[in-house]
Design a protein around this motif. Structure first.
Motif, PDB file in Angstrom:
ATOM      1  N   UNK A 168       0.423  -1.162  -0.117  1.00  0.00           N
ATOM      2  CA  UNK A 168      -0.238  -0.108  -0.180  1.00  0.00           C
ATOM      3  C   UNK A 168       1.255   1.324   0.128  1.00  0.00           C
ATOM      4  N   UNK A 169       1.476   0.897   0.877  1.00  0.00           N
ATOM      5  CA  UNK A 169       2.213   2.139   0.601  1.00  0.00           C
ATOM      6  C   UNK A 169       3.160   2.088  -0.273  1.00  0.00           C
ATOM      7  N   UNK A 170       3.533   1.534  -1.505  1.00  0.00           N
ATOM      8  CA  UNK A 170       4.303   1.631  -2.512  1.00  0.00           C
ATOM      9  C   UNK A 170       2.958   2.330  -3.578  1.00  0.00           C
ATOM     10  N   UNK A 171       2.037   1.602  -3.835  1.00  0.00           N
ATOM     11  CA  UNK A 171       0.888   2.925  -4.245  1.00  0.00           C
ATOM     12  C   UNK A 171       1.309   4.246  -3.759  1.00  0.00           C
ATOM     13  N   UNK A 172       0.865   3.824  -2.758  1.00  0.00           N
ATOM     14  CA  UNK A 172       1.286   5.884  -2.242  1.00  0.00           C
ATOM     15  C   UNK A 172       1.489   5.991  -2.787  1.00  0.00           C
ATOM     16  N   UNK A 226       9.164   3.769   3.909  1.00  0.00           N
ATOM     17  CA  UNK A 226       8.383   3.177   4.529  1.00  0.00           C
ATOM     18  C   UNK A 226       8.041   1.600   4.115  1.00  0.00           C
ATOM     19  N   UNK A 227       7.791   1.219   2.414  1.00  0.00           N
ATOM     20  CA  UNK A 227       7.856   0.287   1.741  1.00  0.00           C
ATOM     21  C   UNK A 227       9.201  -0.298   2.033  1.00  0.00           C
ATOM     22  N   UNK A 228       9.578  -0.035   1.460  1.00  0.00           N
ATOM     23  CA  UNK A 228      11.079  -0.505   1.894  1.00  0.00           C
ATOM     24  C   UNK A 228      11.549  -1.593   2.696  1.00  0.00           C
ATOM     25  N   UNK A 229      11.261  -0.271   3.440  1.00  0.00           N
ATOM     26  CA  UNK A 229      11.173  -0.773   5.387  1.00  0.00           C
ATOM     27  C   UNK A 229      10.418  -2.339   5.618  1.00  0.00           C
ATOM     28  N   UNK A 230       9.458  -2.257   5.382  1.00  0.00           N
ATOM     29  CA  UNK A 230       7.928  -3.292   4.928  1.00  0.00           C
ATOM     30  C   UNK A 230       8.467  -4.415   4.660  1.00  0.00           C
TER      31      UNK A 230
END
Length: 648
Positions: A168-172, A226-230
């Motif tokens: 979801x973070x990547x999409x945003x 955030x996407x990379x960390x998750x």
């Protein structure tokens, strides 16, 4: 010397260093406005980031400059106009939380703060999405997770971390961040009161520049980090098979949906997967016929079965002359077949040179070696009309040469096509006749290779192969001279500009491209010479010439690579010249960025040139070596007839 200050963000540097290069491309796009450039981004750093993205190589210095630019943008957010320099990544995340008016952020760990930014951004985006757009986000939830499928469920999944929050973070992060998104923050800023009475569109216009330089960059960057960390966390922890949320390794139940993880583990087994049984060839006793040097010139080994797991090249029986072996193979004792029960039997036959008569000249000398390696029996094979032609060294050579040629035909044809394509990709040769010379030779080799490898060995083709070698050798000498000249010229290059290092950097990068072209020409020309040498192998009596020529070609393969090769010499010369970069107006960061742009070629193109040469010449060298080795065949016999031949 690396002097880039990233304000203690070593954890962020570690994160960016641990992910694939393709995952860093969105950060480069945000910083460079998808390559268009931003007013506050120095040209040298922009070009370095774009080149790193294109090559897929991010050195530690490049990553530090990337982090530094994120920090610089963070220091210019609308809320923080009083700051004049970059700020740490933690402060940027906190600014984003203030912007989205998320309470309680000060008590959170940095990872939790990032997830709160993702959830807050999702809440802002959600009202703007139509049903199809919302369904794309909801699709990240696994069926059966127990969620109703709405914004609160998505936010809960985001805050739980793991694969769903990363997706979801990547999409945003891919969504453009518009000036209207910062209007609410502007009204509360130091000068917001003066704009509060203006229409919303007027406020947006007044703050567009600030937004471009700040939140348009920092918010998407925080979302992507955030996407990379998750993503990294999800790779280290298992996901709940029900809802997709990361769970602790020793957890019994999913903390998000309550799924019983023990039921999943129960279905797993530590036993290795079952392998399909393979038919293994069992080699029994060997029957051998001695060669002129006392070593086996031809041997036959009985196989109980054919190992079908090994790919084998079929050999044409009539053209290769394999059927000539049938009379000899009929003499293999029946006991060696291992109690055959089928109509067909399999033999492994090795041809290693001309056959030799016995010492007294009566028949061919032969012997049998048992499975234990000891010689069990000696004997003779007496010549009749069926065997006389086998005693001829030329006949055995023709058989061996044809079998190897059939194995190599596809490899040589493919390699010639690759060389021709490589020549076509080089846009401009320094001399047109050089391109014409290589192309003409390649065209000729493509025409004659199938004919020669099929066993048609005309003297005119042999003469033309020698002429091709002379022509390519002369071209190779010219290329060698040009490469040495290029190295000498780089060492004396002058800086065309006084106020910036960009001009000299551009010139040096042009020289790198020129040298790469020369290196490609060198490798292509040398590869063509290897192919021509392999074709000469097909002619009887040329073994000594081929061996000496191969020694010459093998020596030339070391001209470019290695610690003392021309490739390293050129890189060292460019590096030494780059270390002298200086200009009146460039910052130290810009100078280091330009130096790193030059090093990118060493990290990307130089190893590619070297490894491609190793692979090409290694393959072609093996073709030459295989031609000098004994030829192994697997023959299928039916009664007294060879019905099938395969290259072993």
């Amino acid at each position: 010397m690396d002097t880039i200050d990233i304000k203690g963000d070593t954890a962020l540097l570690d994160l960016l260093s641990s992910v694939p290069a393709t995952e860093l491309a969105p950060l480069v796009d945000h910083l460079t406005d998808a390559g268009q450039g931003r007013v506050t981004l120095p040209a040298a750093i922009k070009e370095l980031l774009l080149e790193a993205k294109a090559r897929g190589i991010y050195s530690p210095l490049t990553l530090k400059l990337l982090i530094r630019e994120i920090q610089q943008f963070g220091g210019n957010t609308v809320v923080n106009l009083v700051r004049r320099s970059g700020v740490s990544y933690a402060e940027i995340v906190q600014d984003a939380l203030k912007h989205f008016e998320v309470p309680g952020y000060a008590e959170m760990a940095l990872e939790r703060q990032e997830l709160a930014v993702v959830a807050a951004r999702l809440a802002r985006v959600w009202p703007e999405l139509d049903k199809a757009g919302r369904d794309e986000y909801l699709a990240e939830l696994k069926p059966g997770s127990g969620r109703s499928g709405d914004l609160p469920d998505l936010q809960s999944a985001v805050l739980a971390g793991g694969r769903v929050s990363s997706a979801i973070a990547r999409r945003l992060a891919r969504r453009a961040y518009t000036p209207l998104d910062v209007v609410g923050t502007v009204k509360k800023s130091l000068f917001g009161g003066a704009l509060a009475s203006l229409p919303k569109a007027a406020i947006a216009a007044a703050t567009t520049s600030a937004a471009d330089a700040a939140y348009r960059v920092t918010i998407p960057c925080v979302l992507h980090v955030a996407s990379l960390r998750q993503m990294r966390a999800a790779a280290e922890l298992p996901d709940c098979p029900q809802c997709g949320v990361a769970v602790a390794k020793d957890a019994r139940f999913c903390g998000d949906c309550g799924f019983d993880l023990r039921s999943q583990a129960a279905g797993k087994s530590d036993a290795p997967p079952r392998l399909q049984p393979l038919v293994v060839s069992h080699e029994g006793a060997d029957i051998m016929i001695a060669g002129a040097d006392g070593l086996p010139a031809l041997s036959a080994t009985a196989l109980t079965s054919l190992d079908i797991s090994q790919p084998r090249q079929p050999i044409d029986l009539g053209s290769a002359g394999v059927d000539r072996l049938a009379p000899l193979l009929q003499l293999v004792p029946t006991a060696m077949i291992g109690g055959e029960v089928a109509a067909n039997r399999y033999l492994k036959v090795v041809v290693n040179g001309p056959l030799a008569p016995a010492a007294d000249g009566n028949g061919l000398r032969g012997f049998v070696r048992g499975p234990d390696g000891r010689f069990a029996e000696h004997g003779r094979f007496f010549e009749d009309d069926r065997l006389k032609h086998l005693v001829s060294g030329a006949a055995i050579f023709q058989l061996a040469s044809f079998v190897v040629a059939q194995k190599h035909l596809a490899d040589i044809s493919r390699k010639l096509s690759e060389i021709q394509e490589g020549v076509a990709r080089i846009e401009a040769f320094q001399r047109n006749e050089r391109k014409a010379g290589i192309n003409g030779t390649l065209t000729y080799l493509q025409q004659v290779a199938p004919v020669v490898l099929a066993g048609t060995l005309s003297s005119s083709v042999r003469d033309e192969l020698e002429a091709s070698e002379r022509a390519l050798s002369a071209i190779q000498d010219h290329i060698h001279t040009d490469m040495k000249t290029a190295i000498a010229e780089v060492a004396t290059l002058k800086n065309p500009g006084t106020f910036s290092t960009n001009d000299l950097t551009k010139t040096l990068k042009g020289r790198q491209s020129d040298f790469e072209e020369l290196a490609q020409q060198w490798n292509l020309c040398l590869a063509a010479r290897y192919v021509a040498c392999r074709l000469v192998c097909s002619y009887p009596g040329e073994q000594m010439l081929v061996e000496r020529r191969q020694q010459t070609l093998d020596r030339l393969t070391k001209v470019l690579p290695g610690p003392d090769g021309l490739l390293r010499q050129f890189s060292a010369t460019v590096s030494a010249r780059g270390a002298q970069l200086k200009a009146l107006t460039d910052t130290q960061a810009e100078i280091q960025a330009n130096q790193e742009r030059l090093r990118l070629w060493d990290m990307d193109r130089a190893p590619a040139i070297e490894s491609h040469g190793h692979a090409t010449f290694g393959q072609l060298g093996r073709l030459l070596q295989e031609n000098a080795q004994p030829v192994a065949l697997v023959l299928e016999m039916r009664g007294d007839e060879v019905v099938r031949a395969l290259a072993a």
